[in-house]
Design an enzyme around this catalytic site. Structure first.
Site, PDB file in Angstrom:
ATOM      1  N   LYS A 111      -6.146  -6.131  -1.549  1.00 39.45           N
ATOM      2  CA  LYS A 111      -7.434  -5.969  -0.866  1.00 39.45           C
ATOM      3  C   LYS A 111      -8.549  -6.755  -1.544  1.00 39.45           C
ATOM      4  O   LYS A 111      -9.481  -7.203  -0.884  1.00 39.45           O
ATOM      5  CB  LYS A 111      -7.789  -4.483  -0.745  1.00 39.45           C
ATOM      6  CG  LYS A 111      -6.885  -3.775   0.253  1.00 39.45           C
ATOM      7  CD  LYS A 111      -7.514  -2.536   0.849  1.00 39.45           C
ATOM      8  CE  LYS A 111      -6.675  -2.068   2.038  1.00 39.45           C
ATOM      9  NZ  LYS A 111      -7.174  -0.873   2.674  1.00 39.45           N
ATOM     10  N   LYS A 192       2.763  -5.652   6.405  1.00 35.15           N
ATOM     11  CA  LYS A 192       2.736  -4.371   7.124  1.00 35.15           C
ATOM     12  C   LYS A 192       1.685  -4.355   8.240  1.00 35.15           C
ATOM     13  O   LYS A 192       0.659  -5.048   8.130  1.00 35.15           O
ATOM     14  CB  LYS A 192       2.527  -3.215   6.135  1.00 35.15           C
ATOM     15  CG  LYS A 192       1.095  -2.883   5.823  1.00 35.15           C
ATOM     16  CD  LYS A 192       0.955  -1.581   5.060  1.00 35.15           C
ATOM     17  CE  LYS A 192      -0.519  -1.375   4.749  1.00 35.15           C
ATOM     18  NZ  LYS A 192      -1.137  -0.272   5.436  1.00 35.15           N
ATOM     19  N   LYS A 195      -4.748  -1.995  10.196  1.00 36.02           N
ATOM     20  CA  LYS A 195      -5.924  -1.894  11.078  1.00 36.02           C
ATOM     21  C   LYS A 195      -6.819  -3.116  10.944  1.00 36.02           C
ATOM     22  O   LYS A 195      -7.535  -3.477  11.867  1.00 36.02           O
ATOM     23  CB  LYS A 195      -6.783  -0.688  10.682  1.00 36.02           C
ATOM     24  CG  LYS A 195      -6.124   0.655  10.830  1.00 36.02           C
ATOM     25  CD  LYS A 195      -7.190   1.731  10.633  1.00 36.02           C
ATOM     26  CE  LYS A 195      -6.595   3.013  10.090  1.00 36.02           C
ATOM     27  NZ  LYS A 195      -6.696   3.140   8.644  1.00 36.02           N
TER      28      LYS A 195
HETATM   29  N1  AQP Z   1       2.273  -0.208   8.631  1.00 35.21           N
HETATM   30  C1  AQP Z   1       2.418   1.058   8.273  1.00 35.21           C
HETATM   31  N2  AQP Z   1       3.634   1.672   8.392  1.00 35.21           N
HETATM   32  C2  AQP Z   1       3.793   2.979   8.042  1.00 35.21           C
HETATM   33  N3  AQP Z   1       2.777   3.749   7.561  1.00 35.21           N
HETATM   34  C3  AQP Z   1       1.566   3.172   7.425  1.00 35.21           C
HETATM   35  N4  AQP Z   1       0.373   3.651   6.995  1.00 35.21           N
HETATM   36  C4  AQP Z   1      -0.562   2.657   7.058  1.00 35.21           C
HETATM   37  N5  AQP Z   1      -0.005   1.521   7.529  1.00 35.21           N
HETATM   38  C5  AQP Z   1       1.319   1.813   7.770  1.00 35.21           C
HETATM   39  C6  AQP Z   1       0.153   5.029   6.577  1.00 35.21           C
HETATM   40  O1  AQP Z   1      -0.871   5.573   7.399  1.00 35.21           O
HETATM   41  C7  AQP Z   1      -1.589   6.537   6.644  1.00 35.21           C
HETATM   42  C8  AQP Z   1      -3.047   6.293   6.807  1.00 35.21           C
HETATM   43  O2  AQP Z   1      -3.360   5.023   6.334  1.00 35.21           O
HETATM   44  P1  AQP Z   1      -4.843   4.671   5.935  1.00 35.21           P
HETATM   45  O3  AQP Z   1      -5.654   4.484   7.133  1.00 35.21           O
HETATM   46  O4  AQP Z   1      -5.339   5.694   5.033  1.00 35.21           O
HETATM   47  O5  AQP Z   1      -4.690   3.422   5.062  1.00 35.21           O
HETATM   48  P2  AQP Z   1      -4.213   1.965   5.228  1.00 35.21           P
HETATM   49  O6  AQP Z   1      -2.878   1.899   4.564  1.00 35.21           O
HETATM   50  O7  AQP Z   1      -5.247   1.171   4.618  1.00 35.21           O
HETATM   51  O8  AQP Z   1      -4.096   1.656   6.770  1.00 35.21           O
HETATM   52  P3  AQP Z   1      -4.191   0.209   7.322  1.00 35.21           P
HETATM   53  O9  AQP Z   1      -3.893   0.364   8.748  1.00 35.21           O
HETATM   54  O10 AQP Z   1      -3.335  -0.732   6.577  1.00 35.21           O
HETATM   55  O11 AQP Z   1      -5.719  -0.167   7.137  1.00 35.21           O
HETATM   56  P4  AQP Z   1      -6.319  -1.471   6.495  1.00 35.21           P
HETATM   57  O12 AQP Z   1      -6.140  -2.498   7.489  1.00 35.21           O
HETATM   58  O13 AQP Z   1      -7.770  -1.094   6.305  1.00 35.21           O
HETATM   59  O14 AQP Z   1      -5.614  -1.758   5.212  1.00 35.21           O
HETATM   60  C9  AQP Z   1      -1.114   6.429   5.198  1.00 35.21           C
HETATM   61  O15 AQP Z   1      -0.218   7.493   4.943  1.00 35.21           O
HETATM   62  C10 AQP Z   1      -0.384   5.110   5.156  1.00 35.21           C
HETATM   63  O16 AQP Z   1       0.678   5.125   4.227  1.00 35.21           O
END
Ligand code: AQP
Length: 326
Positions: A111, A192, A195
């Protein structure tokens, strides 16, 4: 009865990775355990957020929790910043965490590359996450695979504090799904689903309309072999689609591969569109009703009160064991 805690950041539209990796488990667990589910808005501000959008996303995530089946009568649901003990314990845990440990966190390394001037909060994110978990004497944390390292850190901090100050925290365990623990991007199946990916076709969001889901799946990156078989190394695109199919349909990957022997990617993708849309239809329908209801905000206020009571009991124990306060 075991205690369960987890949270999702209100940083954008919730996608099927969030759902299959984490949210689906929230519903499965709520009948046999005491569950606490949070919308982690203080994690969201580790990167810049538009205040109006953030407020909207907080309520969207809360409504989605309920639309997928989280029941606020069974589980405590609340917004992180409404319970001040998260930040209070976060500071205390900061003083029991080493710079070296946080420097090794892969999510931070990834990040910080995306940010010109990363905040201290981004570096410290895993400590706030440890505080979220340890505050509620959590036994089980249902999350996606990408959170494994952060759960390990929460465990290390708990064990360290217990060793220094006597039994203070429950040492939590992560809980990961067999299928769907790491859903990959549709445009680049080696990273992965996320968002924050600027390419909207890289993900399927739970609230995307059926036509958008279709476009995303039909344009998903595959390969030129034309054979449906599972190999993450050789065929990451098709393997990711097989995982998604399996997670939504409940069929094993082996069974799906057998069913599509002799079929092309077009047939397989078309059927996957059906499978995904059939699962998302009821979520989309319930969301609208819940998002516009007065009960949503009432449930979050009630949840914050209940969470604060548990959190305050933990804080009293932490402060007493560490010799803090009067
Ligand atoms: N690709 C994924 N596959 C499976 N699980 C996932 N999680 C996130 N991406 C995947 C799980 O979703 C929960 C909530 O995630 P979060 O919103 O707290 O955090 P994140 O990992 O930052 O989500 P994003 O979508 O990847 O956001 P950005 O784009 O901001 O980095 C967690 O349990 C996570 O493991």
């Amino acid at each position: 009865m075991s205690r369960v805690f987890s949270g999702v950041q209100p940083t954008g539209n919730i996608h099927i990775g969030n759902y299959l990796g984490a949210l689906r488990q929230f519903v499965d667990l709520q009948d046999g355990s005491e569950c606490i589910y949070c919308i982690v808005d203080m994690h969201a501000i580790t990167v810049p957020q538009d205040p109006k959008e953030l407020k909207k996303h907080i309520l969207d995530v809360a409504a989605l929790y309920m639309a997928i089946g989280v029941d606020p009568k069974k589980s405590i649901v609340f917004v992180q910043s409404d319970v001040k003990q998260h930040a209070e314990l976060g500071w205390i845990l900061n003083c029991n965490t080493y710079m070296g440990e946080l420097s090794r966190m892969t999510q931070y390394k990834q990040k910080k590359q995306k940010s010109e001037n990363p905040s201290v909060g981004l570096f410290d994110y895993p400590v706030l996450m440890a505080s979220d978990i340890l505050l509620y004497d959590t036994d089980v944390v249902p999350v996606g695979n990408d959170q494994k390292q952060h759960i390990e850190l929460a465990r290390d901090i708990a064990i360290r504090v217990n060793g220094k100050y006597g039994k203070t925290f429950v040492v939590p365990e992560g809980r990961f799904m067999k299928s769907g623990a790491r859903v990959m991007s549709l445009d680049d199946p080696t990273s992965k689903m996320s968002k924050s990916n600027p390419n909207e076709k890289s993900r399927i969001c739970l609230l995307d309309e059926p036509g958008k889901v279709k476009k995303a799946i039909m344009s998903a990156t595959t390969d030129s072999e034309g054979v449906i078989r599972y190999s993450i190394k050789e065929k990451p695109g098709i393997s990711n689609l097989l995982d998604i199919y399996s997670a939504f349909s409940g069929k094993s990957v082996a069974k799906i591969v057998k069913e599509y022997e002799g079929h092309g990617y077009g047939d397989f993708k078309k059927d996957l569109v059906e499978v995904v849309n059939t699962s998302l239809d009821p979520i989309r329908a319930r969301f609208e009703e819940i998002r516009n209801s007065k009960e949503l905000v009432e449930a979050l206020k009630d949840g914050a009160e209940k969470a604060s009571e548990i959190a305050e009991r933990t804080m009293k124990r932490v402060k007493s064991n560490m010799g803090l306060g009067l």
